[in-house]
Design an enzyme around this catalytic site. Structure first.
Site, mmCIF file in Angstrom:
data_model
loop_
_atom_site.group_PDB
_atom_site.id
_atom_site.type_symbol
_atom_site.label_atom_id
_atom_site.label_comp_id
_atom_site.label_asym_id
_atom_site.label_seq_id
_atom_site.Cartn_x
_atom_site.Cartn_y
_atom_site.Cartn_z
ATOM 1 N N LYS A 236 -3.337 8.345 2.693
ATOM 2 C CA LYS A 236 -4.601 8.161 3.436
ATOM 3 C C LYS A 236 -4.483 8.712 4.859
ATOM 4 C CE LYS A 236 -7.341 6.057 0.425
ATOM 5 N NZ LYS A 236 -8.397 6.818 -0.266
ATOM 6 N N TYR B 174 0.842 -1.213 0.000
ATOM 7 C CA TYR B 174 0.000 0.000 0.000
ATOM 8 C C TYR B 174 0.882 1.270 0.000
ATOM 9 C CZ TYR B 174 -4.449 2.465 0.510
ATOM 10 O OH TYR B 174 -5.557 3.267 0.301
HETATM 11 P P1 NAD Z 1 -12.582 3.018 -8.234
HETATM 12 O O1 NAD Z 1 -11.413 2.732 -9.119
HETATM 13 O O2 NAD Z 1 -13.907 2.670 -8.742
HETATM 14 O O3 NAD Z 1 -12.585 4.558 -7.821
HETATM 15 C C1 NAD Z 1 -11.413 5.359 -7.776
HETATM 16 C C2 NAD Z 1 -11.752 6.631 -8.498
HETATM 17 O O4 NAD Z 1 -10.674 7.571 -8.430
HETATM 18 C C3 NAD Z 1 -12.047 6.392 -9.997
HETATM 19 O O5 NAD Z 1 -13.344 6.831 -10.310
HETATM 20 C C4 NAD Z 1 -11.015 7.280 -10.679
HETATM 21 O O6 NAD Z 1 -11.492 7.876 -11.869
HETATM 22 C C5 NAD Z 1 -10.757 8.325 -9.615
HETATM 23 N N1 NAD Z 1 -9.535 9.083 -9.872
HETATM 24 C C6 NAD Z 1 -8.261 8.632 -9.937
HETATM 25 N N2 NAD Z 1 -7.430 9.646 -10.288
HETATM 26 C C7 NAD Z 1 -8.216 10.749 -10.430
HETATM 27 C C8 NAD Z 1 -7.960 12.103 -10.767
HETATM 28 N N3 NAD Z 1 -6.716 12.554 -11.055
HETATM 29 N N4 NAD Z 1 -8.995 12.971 -10.815
HETATM 30 C C9 NAD Z 1 -10.256 12.550 -10.541
HETATM 31 N N5 NAD Z 1 -10.566 11.287 -10.208
HETATM 32 C C10 NAD Z 1 -9.544 10.408 -10.166
HETATM 33 O O7 NAD Z 1 -12.265 2.264 -6.858
HETATM 34 P P2 NAD Z 1 -12.949 2.352 -5.419
HETATM 35 O O8 NAD Z 1 -12.436 1.175 -4.702
HETATM 36 O O9 NAD Z 1 -14.378 2.601 -5.552
HETATM 37 O O10 NAD Z 1 -12.225 3.636 -4.771
HETATM 38 C C11 NAD Z 1 -12.924 4.718 -4.220
HETATM 39 C C12 NAD Z 1 -12.253 5.178 -2.931
HETATM 40 O O11 NAD Z 1 -12.391 4.134 -1.967
HETATM 41 C C13 NAD Z 1 -10.770 5.471 -3.030
HETATM 42 O O12 NAD Z 1 -10.457 6.604 -2.251
HETATM 43 C C14 NAD Z 1 -10.136 4.250 -2.418
HETATM 44 O O13 NAD Z 1 -8.874 4.539 -1.857
HETATM 45 C C15 NAD Z 1 -11.149 3.951 -1.352
HETATM 46 N N6 NAD Z 1 -11.082 2.597 -0.787
HETATM 47 C C16 NAD Z 1 -11.112 1.506 -1.592
HETATM 48 C C17 NAD Z 1 -11.019 0.236 -1.039
HETATM 49 C C18 NAD Z 1 -11.002 -1.003 -1.897
HETATM 50 O O14 NAD Z 1 -10.566 -2.046 -1.421
HETATM 51 N N7 NAD Z 1 -11.490 -0.950 -3.122
HETATM 52 C C19 NAD Z 1 -10.919 0.095 0.351
HETATM 53 C C20 NAD Z 1 -10.906 1.236 1.152
HETATM 54 C C21 NAD Z 1 -10.989 2.482 0.566
HETATM 55 C C1 IMJ Z 2 -3.997 -0.947 -3.168
HETATM 56 C C2 IMJ Z 2 -2.633 -1.189 -3.277
HETATM 57 C C3 IMJ Z 2 -1.990 -2.109 -2.467
HETATM 58 C C4 IMJ Z 2 -2.677 -2.822 -1.523
HETATM 59 C C5 IMJ Z 2 -4.052 -2.585 -1.420
HETATM 60 C C6 IMJ Z 2 -4.709 -1.657 -2.241
HETATM 61 N N1 IMJ Z 2 -5.000 -3.120 -0.591
HETATM 62 C C7 IMJ Z 2 -6.213 -2.568 -0.840
HETATM 63 C C8 IMJ Z 2 -6.080 -1.647 -1.892
HETATM 64 C C9 IMJ Z 2 -4.710 -4.156 0.407
HETATM 65 C C10 IMJ Z 2 -7.465 -2.884 -0.112
HETATM 66 C C11 IMJ Z 2 -7.189 -0.821 -2.510
HETATM 67 N N2 IMJ Z 2 -7.222 0.535 -1.908
HETATM 68 C C12 IMJ Z 2 -7.648 0.614 -0.532
HETATM 69 C C13 IMJ Z 2 -6.869 1.691 -2.574
HETATM 70 O O1 IMJ Z 2 -6.939 2.758 -1.982
HETATM 71 C C14 IMJ Z 2 -6.358 1.650 -3.951
HETATM 72 C C15 IMJ Z 2 -5.736 2.715 -4.502
HETATM 73 C C16 IMJ Z 2 -5.095 2.709 -5.793
HETATM 74 C C17 IMJ Z 2 -5.145 1.640 -6.682
HETATM 75 C C18 IMJ Z 2 -4.455 1.715 -7.903
HETATM 76 C C19 IMJ Z 2 -4.406 0.579 -8.876
HETATM 77 C C20 IMJ Z 2 -4.077 1.019 -10.279
HETATM 78 C C21 IMJ Z 2 -3.076 2.140 -10.357
HETATM 79 N N3 IMJ Z 2 -3.012 3.029 -9.337
HETATM 80 C C22 IMJ Z 2 -3.723 2.901 -8.176
HETATM 81 N N4 IMJ Z 2 -3.698 3.915 -7.294
HETATM 82 C C23 IMJ Z 2 -4.371 3.838 -6.131
HETATM 83 O O2 IMJ Z 2 -2.387 2.271 -11.369
#
Ligand code: NAD
Ligand code: IMJ
Length: 256
Positions: free
Chosen positions: A163, A156
């Protein structure tokens, strides 16, 4: 009558139908909120437009959060079309793929900056523009975080640091926005399979760990997160600001 009848909200972070932001949008719409959507780049426009159309949204705008002029343009449009705003969802994160593997020690200056800019500063930039439209009307803002801000989670890396900055920004923003009657809170979501989780090495083992170790013995869904977002964006949470709510099946409370 819905909890959010007559209210207006803007959603940042829908990429596709799996996005956490999309689950939040659906539940807010179900409760009567009128929604505007933004998308990051033309590729995503083709994904977001039909989804937004399906909820009867008229306002669908480009917004790459690294570009101040696009942010200004979104809020100018909202001011002209709506005049005011009740809710905002920030569900945006990005780091370069190379930064999300190997040792944190290898984080580059540019990689660190980009992760911080897109994933943390963007909240401050958006809130700055949203507040003049929200002031005095019990507005509410929600952002999304992850446990990697609190504990070291393999791969991460810079995202964990971003975060942590995001969560702390929420507390400082809550202090500034409180007197203006605007609340802001964080949902710290458990791992969920979205675009942001694709291609992350070891993601499956993180899901397995939550399933076996969390109090609820299951992974969370986008709908679990959305229900907490509804609480935080409605009058049900009228006394809550600056808070972090974990929607993670209780995983974070466990010591072993
Ligand atoms: P997602 O990929 O659907 O959403 C991420 C969004 O970020 C996308 O819509 C993308 O277009 C947007 N984004 C990235 N760069 C950008 C930029 N320069 N300008 C505007 N938008 C931009 O994935 P998600 O899992 O729905 O992620 C949403 C939020 O939830 C994120 O903050 C992520 O860190 C958080 N989150 C995700 C998880 C997980 O496991 N998926 C867990 C905890 C928190
Ligand atoms: C993302 C990376 C490493 C470990 C991770 C994650 N774990 C989880 C996530 C354990 C749950 C998903 N997460 C919480 C995120 O916030 C992801 C952020 C993200 C993901 C990508 C993938 C594609 C890319 N850039 C990204 N930047 C942020 O090119």
């Amino acid at each position: 009558m819905g909890l959010l009848e007559g209210k207006k909200g803007v959603i940042f972070g829908v990429a596709n139908e799996k996005s956490i932001a999309w689950a939040i949008a659906r539940i807010l719409h179900r409760e009567g909120m009128e929604l505007a959507f933004t998308y990051a780049g033309e590729v995503l426009e083709s994904r977001v437009r039909p989804l937004a159309d399906s909820l009867g949204s008229r306002i669908i705008l480009p917004c790459d959060v690294t570009d101040d002029s696009q942010i200004d343009s979104v809020f100018n449009t909202l001011k002209n079309e709506w005049g005011s705003l009740d809710a905002m969802v920030h569900a945006i994160a990005f780091a370069k793929k190379e930064e999300l593997k190997g040792e944190f020690l290898n984080t580059t200056r540019d990689g660190f900056k980009l992760a911080m800019d897109v994933s943390a500063y963007s909240l401050v930039a958006l809130v700055k523009c949203a507040v003049p439209l929200m002031e005095g009307r019990d507005g509410a803002i929600v952002t999304l975080s992850y446990y990697g801000s609190e504990k070291v989670i393999t791969n991460y890396n810079a995202m964990g640091v971003a975060k942590a900055a995001l969560e702390t920004s929420v507390r400082y923003l809550a202090a500034d926005l409180g007197p203006k009657k605007v609340r802001i809170n964080t949902i710290s979501a458990g791992p969920v399979k979205t675009l942001a989780a694709m291609g992350i090495s070891g993601f499956k083992s993180i899901l397995d760990m939550v399933e076996s170790k969390s109090p609820l013995r299951r992974n969370i869904t986008q709908e679990d997160v959305a229900k907490t977002a509804l609480y935080l964006l409605s009058d049900l949470s009228s006394g809550v600001t600056g808070e972090i709510i974990h929607v993670d099946s209780g995983y974070n409370i466990m010591g072993n």
